[in-house]
Write a protein that holds these residues in place. Structure first.
Motif, PDB file in Angstrom:
ATOM      1  N   GLN A   1       0.853  -1.179   0.000  1.00  0.00           N
ATOM      2  CA  GLN A   1       0.000   0.000   0.000  1.00  0.00           C
ATOM      3  C   GLN A   1       0.891   1.231   0.000  1.00  0.00           C
ATOM      4  O   GLN A   1       2.057   1.161   0.391  1.00  0.00           O
ATOM      5  CB  GLN A   1      -0.903   0.005   1.237  1.00  0.00           C
ATOM      6  CG  GLN A   1      -1.839  -1.186   1.272  1.00  0.00           C
ATOM      7  CD  GLN A   1      -2.686  -1.187   2.522  1.00  0.00           C
ATOM      8  OE1 GLN A   1      -2.166  -1.265   3.634  1.00  0.00           O
ATOM      9  NE2 GLN A   1      -3.998  -1.090   2.349  1.00  0.00           N
ATOM     10  N   VAL A   2       0.341   2.347  -0.442  1.00  0.00           N
ATOM     11  CA  VAL A   2       1.101   3.591  -0.533  1.00  0.00           C
ATOM     12  C   VAL A   2       0.356   4.715   0.168  1.00  0.00           C
ATOM     13  O   VAL A   2      -0.850   4.631   0.392  1.00  0.00           O
ATOM     14  CB  VAL A   2       1.354   3.972  -2.015  1.00  0.00           C
ATOM     15  CG1 VAL A   2       2.213   2.927  -2.701  1.00  0.00           C
ATOM     16  CG2 VAL A   2       0.043   4.160  -2.765  1.00  0.00           C
ATOM     17  N   LYS A   3       1.109   5.761   0.488  1.00  0.00           N
ATOM     18  CA  LYS A   3       0.485   6.956   1.059  1.00  0.00           C
ATOM     19  C   LYS A   3       1.434   8.127   0.951  1.00  0.00           C
ATOM     20  O   LYS A   3       2.654   7.950   0.829  1.00  0.00           O
ATOM     21  CB  LYS A   3       0.090   6.737   2.510  1.00  0.00           C
ATOM     22  CG  LYS A   3       1.262   6.761   3.491  1.00  0.00           C
ATOM     23  CD  LYS A   3       0.850   6.480   4.914  1.00  0.00           C
ATOM     24  CE  LYS A   3       0.403   7.695   5.632  1.00  0.00           C
ATOM     25  NZ  LYS A   3       0.012   7.492   7.009  1.00  0.00           N
ATOM     26  N   THR A   4       0.862   9.300   0.970  1.00  0.00           N
ATOM     27  CA  THR A   4       1.632  10.501   1.252  1.00  0.00           C
ATOM     28  C   THR A   4       1.091  10.990   2.588  1.00  0.00           C
ATOM     29  O   THR A   4      -0.090  10.810   2.880  1.00  0.00           O
ATOM     30  CB  THR A   4       1.470  11.589   0.165  1.00  0.00           C
ATOM     31  OG1 THR A   4       0.097  11.941   0.049  1.00  0.00           O
ATOM     32  CG2 THR A   4       1.999  11.098  -1.176  1.00  0.00           C
ATOM     33  N   VAL A   5       1.948  11.539   3.398  1.00  0.00           N
ATOM     34  CA  VAL A   5       1.506  11.962   4.730  1.00  0.00           C
ATOM     35  C   VAL A   5       0.385  12.986   4.605  1.00  0.00           C
ATOM     36  O   VAL A   5      -0.552  13.002   5.384  1.00  0.00           O
ATOM     37  CB  VAL A   5       2.695  12.499   5.552  1.00  0.00           C
ATOM     38  CG1 VAL A   5       2.222  13.121   6.846  1.00  0.00           C
ATOM     39  CG2 VAL A   5       3.658  11.361   5.844  1.00  0.00           C
ATOM     40  N   GLN A   6       0.439  13.800   3.560  1.00  0.00           N
ATOM     41  CA  GLN A   6      -0.583  14.813   3.353  1.00  0.00           C
ATOM     42  C   GLN A   6      -1.945  14.185   3.057  1.00  0.00           C
ATOM     43  O   GLN A   6      -2.975  14.780   3.327  1.00  0.00           O
ATOM     44  CB  GLN A   6      -0.188  15.729   2.180  1.00  0.00           C
ATOM     45  CG  GLN A   6       1.079  16.520   2.418  1.00  0.00           C
ATOM     46  CD  GLN A   6       2.367  15.737   2.099  1.00  0.00           C
ATOM     47  OE1 GLN A   6       2.380  14.540   1.888  1.00  0.00           O
ATOM     48  NE2 GLN A   6       3.481  16.449   2.105  1.00  0.00           N
ATOM     49  N   ASP A   7      -1.958  12.957   2.486  1.00  0.00           N
ATOM     50  CA  ASP A   7      -3.212  12.317   2.092  1.00  0.00           C
ATOM     51  C   ASP A   7      -3.808  11.407   3.150  1.00  0.00           C
ATOM     52  O   ASP A   7      -4.885  10.869   2.958  1.00  0.00           O
ATOM     53  CB  ASP A   7      -3.011  11.505   0.798  1.00  0.00           C
ATOM     54  CG  ASP A   7      -2.759  12.397  -0.395  1.00  0.00           C
ATOM     55  OD1 ASP A   7      -3.129  13.584  -0.350  1.00  0.00           O
ATOM     56  OD2 ASP A   7      -2.175  11.903  -1.368  1.00  0.00           O
ATOM     57  N   GLY A   8      -3.121  11.170   4.241  1.00  0.00           N
ATOM     58  CA  GLY A   8      -3.694  10.361   5.301  1.00  0.00           C
ATOM     59  C   GLY A   8      -3.373   8.885   5.231  1.00  0.00           C
ATOM     60  O   GLY A   8      -2.224   8.503   5.286  1.00  0.00           O
ATOM     61  N   GLY A   9      -4.414   8.039   5.072  1.00  0.00           N
ATOM     62  CA  GLY A   9      -4.280   6.599   5.236  1.00  0.00           C
ATOM     63  C   GLY A   9      -3.614   5.853   4.099  1.00  0.00           C
ATOM     64  O   GLY A   9      -3.343   6.405   3.034  1.00  0.00           O
ATOM     65  N   TRP A  10      -3.378   4.567   4.333  1.00  0.00           N
ATOM     66  CA  TRP A  10      -2.768   3.680   3.340  1.00  0.00           C
ATOM     67  C   TRP A  10      -3.784   3.355   2.265  1.00  0.00           C
ATOM     68  O   TRP A  10      -4.960   3.162   2.552  1.00  0.00           O
ATOM     69  CB  TRP A  10      -2.269   2.402   4.012  1.00  0.00           C
ATOM     70  CG  TRP A  10      -1.160   2.670   4.968  1.00  0.00           C
ATOM     71  CD1 TRP A  10      -1.253   2.714   6.329  1.00  0.00           C
ATOM     72  CD2 TRP A  10       0.192   2.968   4.647  1.00  0.00           C
ATOM     73  NE1 TRP A  10      -0.022   3.013   6.861  1.00  0.00           N
ATOM     74  CE2 TRP A  10       0.888   3.166   5.855  1.00  0.00           C
ATOM     75  CE3 TRP A  10       0.904   3.086   3.451  1.00  0.00           C
ATOM     76  CZ2 TRP A  10       2.233   3.476   5.909  1.00  0.00           C
ATOM     77  CZ3 TRP A  10       2.253   3.383   3.497  1.00  0.00           C
ATOM     78  CH2 TRP A  10       2.899   3.578   4.715  1.00  0.00           C
ATOM     79  N   ASP A  11      -3.316   3.282   1.017  1.00  0.00           N
ATOM     80  CA  ASP A  11      -4.212   3.121  -0.119  1.00  0.00           C
ATOM     81  C   ASP A  11      -3.768   1.970  -1.016  1.00  0.00           C
ATOM     82  O   ASP A  11      -2.573   1.805  -1.265  1.00  0.00           O
ATOM     83  CB  ASP A  11      -4.235   4.421  -0.930  1.00  0.00           C
ATOM     84  CG  ASP A  11      -5.213   4.365  -2.077  1.00  0.00           C
ATOM     85  OD1 ASP A  11      -6.336   3.893  -1.885  1.00  0.00           O
ATOM     86  OD2 ASP A  11      -4.829   4.787  -3.196  1.00  0.00           O
ATOM     87  N   GLY A  12      -4.728   1.213  -1.513  1.00  0.00           N
ATOM     88  CA  GLY A  12      -4.484   0.220  -2.547  1.00  0.00           C
ATOM     89  C   GLY A  12      -4.174  -1.167  -2.028  1.00  0.00           C
ATOM     90  O   GLY A  12      -3.901  -1.376  -0.846  1.00  0.00           O
ATOM     91  N   GLU A  13      -4.255  -2.110  -2.966  1.00  0.00           N
ATOM     92  CA  GLU A  13      -3.836  -3.488  -2.749  1.00  0.00           C
ATOM     93  C   GLU A  13      -3.008  -3.882  -3.962  1.00  0.00           C
ATOM     94  O   GLU A  13      -3.451  -4.629  -4.823  1.00  0.00           O
ATOM     95  CB  GLU A  13      -5.038  -4.426  -2.576  1.00  0.00           C
ATOM     96  CG  GLU A  13      -5.731  -4.274  -1.259  1.00  0.00           C
ATOM     97  CD  GLU A  13      -6.783  -5.346  -1.007  1.00  0.00           C
ATOM     98  OE1 GLU A  13      -6.762  -6.402  -1.676  1.00  0.00           O
ATOM     99  OE2 GLU A  13      -7.622  -5.113  -0.133  1.00  0.00           O
ATOM    100  N   HIS A  14      -1.796  -3.355  -4.024  1.00  0.00           N
ATOM    101  CA  HIS A  14      -0.909  -3.581  -5.160  1.00  0.00           C
ATOM    102  C   HIS A  14      -0.097  -4.849  -4.922  1.00  0.00           C
ATOM    103  O   HIS A  14       0.451  -5.036  -3.852  1.00  0.00           O
ATOM    104  CB  HIS A  14       0.047  -2.397  -5.330  1.00  0.00           C
ATOM    105  CG  HIS A  14      -0.651  -1.072  -5.386  1.00  0.00           C
ATOM    106  ND1 HIS A  14      -1.235  -0.593  -6.524  1.00  0.00           N
ATOM    107  CD2 HIS A  14      -0.860  -0.132  -4.434  1.00  0.00           C
ATOM    108  CE1 HIS A  14      -1.767   0.593  -6.282  1.00  0.00           C
ATOM    109  NE2 HIS A  14      -1.559   0.893  -5.011  1.00  0.00           N
TER     110      HIS A  14
END
Length: 151
Positions: free
Chosen positions: A101-114
């Motif tokens: 999963q990926v994230k930017t601190v500015q965007d909040g939570g963990w994203d995706g199932e890569h």
């Protein structure tokens, strides 16, 4: 079947980055092989978080994220990106395979199932950050490469 897991960050940009945060499994079933240093040097610096399952006869993963590992890096401009490997429960080789999963601190939570699919962070970070992974049912090795933005 259980395997090994790693997040490698290669910094080909012209500036050093600092480690913002990292975590790895603390359960006795896992062994931390390598942990990232505080600084990721520019020019071709490399830092690795690697761990594997110490108890290999039963299964892999776990609930509540205790098997997961993550690294977040911060650029000199203050922007951050992170990668997490999530290892779901597998018993006797059956269950969901690990994914990142990926994230930017500015965007909040963990994203995706890569799994084996590549990922490109948005250029809002101020750098070109590409993620690639090699995975099978019980292992995952992720590499993030940081480059300066093309002028």
């Amino acid at each position: 079947m259980t395997g090994s897991y790693s997040i490698t960050t290669v910094n080909r940009s012209s500036v050093a980055w600092k480690r913002y945060y990292w975590t790895a499994p603390s359960d006795l079933a896992f062994t931390i092989n390598t942990q990232p240093n505080d600084k990721l040097l520019g020019g071709n610096g490399q830092e690795i978080l690697a761990w594997d399952q110490a108890i290999k006869f039963l299964g892999a993963g776990g609930t509540e994220g205790y098997a997961d590992g993550q690294v977040i890096w911060q650029a000199p401009n203050g922007k951050c990106f992170g990668i997490q490997i999530h290892i779901p429960v597998q018993l006797f080789g059956m269950g969901t395979s690990p994914y990142y999963q990926v994230k930017t601190v500015q965007d909040g939570g963990w994203d995706g199932e890569h799994r084996s699919d590549p990922y490109n962070f948005t250029k809002d970070i101020g750098f070109d950050v590409t993620v690639k992974a090699v995975a099978d049912h019980a292992t995952m090795h992720v590499t993030a490469t940081i480059n300066d933005l093309a002028s």
